[in-house]
Enzyme design. Structure first.
Site, mmCIF file in Angstrom:
data_model
loop_
_atom_site.group_PDB
_atom_site.id
_atom_site.type_symbol
_atom_site.label_atom_id
_atom_site.label_comp_id
_atom_site.label_asym_id
_atom_site.label_seq_id
_atom_site.Cartn_x
_atom_site.Cartn_y
_atom_site.Cartn_z
ATOM 1 N N GLU A 119 -8.393 2.237 4.450
ATOM 2 C CA GLU A 119 -9.844 2.109 4.633
ATOM 3 C C GLU A 119 -10.422 1.465 3.388
ATOM 4 O O GLU A 119 -10.001 1.779 2.277
ATOM 5 C CB GLU A 119 -10.488 3.478 4.853
ATOM 6 C CG GLU A 119 -10.080 4.069 6.180
ATOM 7 C CD GLU A 119 -10.705 5.424 6.445
ATOM 8 O OE1 GLU A 119 -11.734 5.752 5.800
ATOM 9 O OE2 GLU A 119 -10.155 6.147 7.282
ATOM 10 N N TYR A 124 -6.002 -7.534 1.412
ATOM 11 C CA TYR A 124 -5.382 -6.919 2.587
ATOM 12 C C TYR A 124 -5.240 -7.922 3.739
ATOM 13 O O TYR A 124 -4.235 -7.911 4.442
ATOM 14 C CB TYR A 124 -6.185 -5.691 3.021
ATOM 15 C CG TYR A 124 -6.229 -4.602 1.970
ATOM 16 C CD1 TYR A 124 -5.093 -4.282 1.227
ATOM 17 C CD2 TYR A 124 -7.397 -3.902 1.695
ATOM 18 C CE1 TYR A 124 -5.127 -3.294 0.256
ATOM 19 C CE2 TYR A 124 -7.438 -2.915 0.728
ATOM 20 C CZ TYR A 124 -6.305 -2.615 0.010
ATOM 21 O OH TYR A 124 -6.335 -1.641 -0.954
HETATM 22 C C1 LIG Z 1 -8.431 -5.316 -4.935
HETATM 23 C C2 LIG Z 1 -7.587 -5.514 -6.180
HETATM 24 C C3 LIG Z 1 -6.540 -4.378 -6.224
HETATM 25 C C4 LIG Z 1 -6.874 -6.861 -6.124
HETATM 26 O O1 LIG Z 1 -5.993 -6.923 -7.232
HETATM 27 P P1 LIG Z 1 -5.617 -8.319 -7.920
HETATM 28 O O2 LIG Z 1 -4.458 -8.064 -8.824
HETATM 29 O O3 LIG Z 1 -6.805 -8.957 -8.520
HETATM 30 O O4 LIG Z 1 -5.188 -9.168 -6.640
HETATM 31 P P2 LIG Z 1 -4.158 -10.377 -6.594
HETATM 32 O O5 LIG Z 1 -4.229 -11.190 -7.842
HETATM 33 O O6 LIG Z 1 -2.822 -9.852 -6.192
HETATM 34 O O7 LIG Z 1 -4.802 -11.240 -5.411
HETATM 35 C C5 LIG Z 1 -4.185 -11.312 -4.144
HETATM 36 C C6 LIG Z 1 -5.178 -11.936 -3.170
HETATM 37 O O8 LIG Z 1 -6.255 -11.039 -2.929
HETATM 38 C C7 LIG Z 1 -7.454 -11.787 -2.727
HETATM 39 N N1 LIG Z 1 -8.411 -11.494 -3.806
HETATM 40 C C8 LIG Z 1 -8.166 -10.846 -4.954
HETATM 41 N N2 LIG Z 1 -9.292 -10.744 -5.688
HETATM 42 C C9 LIG Z 1 -10.255 -11.371 -4.988
HETATM 43 C C10 LIG Z 1 -11.643 -11.605 -5.219
HETATM 44 N N3 LIG Z 1 -12.238 -11.167 -6.341
HETATM 45 N N4 LIG Z 1 -12.347 -12.232 -4.264
HETATM 46 C C11 LIG Z 1 -11.759 -12.664 -3.132
HETATM 47 N N5 LIG Z 1 -10.434 -12.490 -2.853
HETATM 48 C C12 LIG Z 1 -9.709 -11.844 -3.782
HETATM 49 C C13 LIG Z 1 -7.059 -13.248 -2.756
HETATM 50 O O9 LIG Z 1 -6.662 -13.616 -1.432
HETATM 51 C C14 LIG Z 1 -5.848 -13.197 -3.664
HETATM 52 O O10 LIG Z 1 -4.985 -14.279 -3.497
HETATM 53 P P3 LIG Z 1 -5.256 -15.598 -4.396
HETATM 54 O O11 LIG Z 1 -5.425 -15.163 -5.830
HETATM 55 O O12 LIG Z 1 -4.009 -16.404 -4.161
HETATM 56 O O13 LIG Z 1 -6.493 -16.224 -3.845
HETATM 57 C C15 LIG Z 1 -8.458 -5.507 -7.474
HETATM 58 O O14 LIG Z 1 -9.545 -6.390 -7.299
HETATM 59 C C16 LIG Z 1 -8.973 -4.146 -7.852
HETATM 60 O O15 LIG Z 1 -8.272 -3.357 -8.494
HETATM 61 N N6 LIG Z 1 -10.235 -3.838 -7.472
HETATM 62 C C17 LIG Z 1 -10.848 -2.551 -7.798
HETATM 63 C C18 LIG Z 1 -10.182 -1.441 -7.035
HETATM 64 C C19 LIG Z 1 -10.286 -1.655 -5.535
HETATM 65 O O16 LIG Z 1 -11.338 -1.990 -5.017
HETATM 66 N N7 LIG Z 1 -9.143 -1.393 -4.830
HETATM 67 C C20 LIG Z 1 -9.085 -1.458 -3.391
HETATM 68 C C21 LIG Z 1 -9.554 -0.202 -2.802
HETATM 69 S S1 LIG Z 1 -9.416 -0.162 -1.051
#
Ligand SMILES: CC(C)(COP(=O)(O)OP(=O)(O)OC[C@H]1O[C@@H](n2cnc3c(N)ncnc32)[C@H](O)[C@@H]1OP(=O)(O)O)[C@@H](O)C(=O)NCCC(=O)NCCS
Length: 153
Positions: A100, A112
């Protein structure tokens, strides 16, 4: 990546509060460890830069938390944590993964969707938000062979 331990929780809480406007409490992490949920930390240069928490039961796994420190985001680490959790779920006979996410969480929705999750429902007004409430988007993806088995790296 390695299993999360109780002594990691203060550092994990530092990442959690830096990354989320509505962070989990220390007690939630302790409960997740106590009940035996799959909790993994991602290390970089001997520091915790991210983590994932998942429950696995009766053929389903539920991704409960995936988090990367803001200074380490957008480097593929969230993707790596998620894939690792899905591979563990698959190895424990889960055939579907659920999670979720806040409807406003564009980064998580992007991650996701890219990893094969689709929206399967909504909980209207589920999460508190400054000045109101917001929906939880319920997402799922299969883990069965032939439907895009999760990669582990
Ligand atoms: C969500 C989260 C875990 C992603 O981690 P991350 O290490 O930045 O993600 P990745 O580098 O592996 O990115 C993978 C893909 O996710 C998507 N993505 C990641 N950050 C994004 C952003 N800020 N906006 C849009 N798409 C995004 C993109 O498709 C990305 O692929 P790309 O870089 O080739 O475009 C991180 O933003 C985070 O920790 N956020 C706060 C906690 C949170 O909200 N967790 C999810 C709870 S359900």
């Amino acid at each position: 990546m390695r299993p999360m331990r109780g002594e990691d929780i203060p550092v994990v809480m530092g990442v959690e509060t830096a990354a989320y406007p509505h962070p989990w409490t220390e007690g939630i992490f302790r409960d997740c460890l106590r009940v035996g949920y799959c909790c993994r930390v991602l290390m970089a240069s001997e520091e915790i830069v991210g983590y994932g928490v998942m429950s696995v039961a009766v053929g389903e796994c539920h991704i409960l938390n995936v988090c990367v420190h803001p200074q380490a985001q957008r480097q593929g680490l969230g993707c790596r944590i998620l894939r690792r959790l899905l591979a563990i779920g698959h190895s424990r006979n889960a055939d579907t993964a659920f999670l979720e996410v806040r409807a406003s969480n564009r980064a998580a929705l992007g991650l996701y969707s890219r990893e094969g999750f689709c929206e399967v429902g909504r909980r209207r007004g589920y999460y508190p938000l400054a000045g109101g409430r917001e929906d939880a988007v319920i997402m799922a993806r299969p883990l069965v062979a032939g439907a895009g088995s999760p990669k582990s790296d």
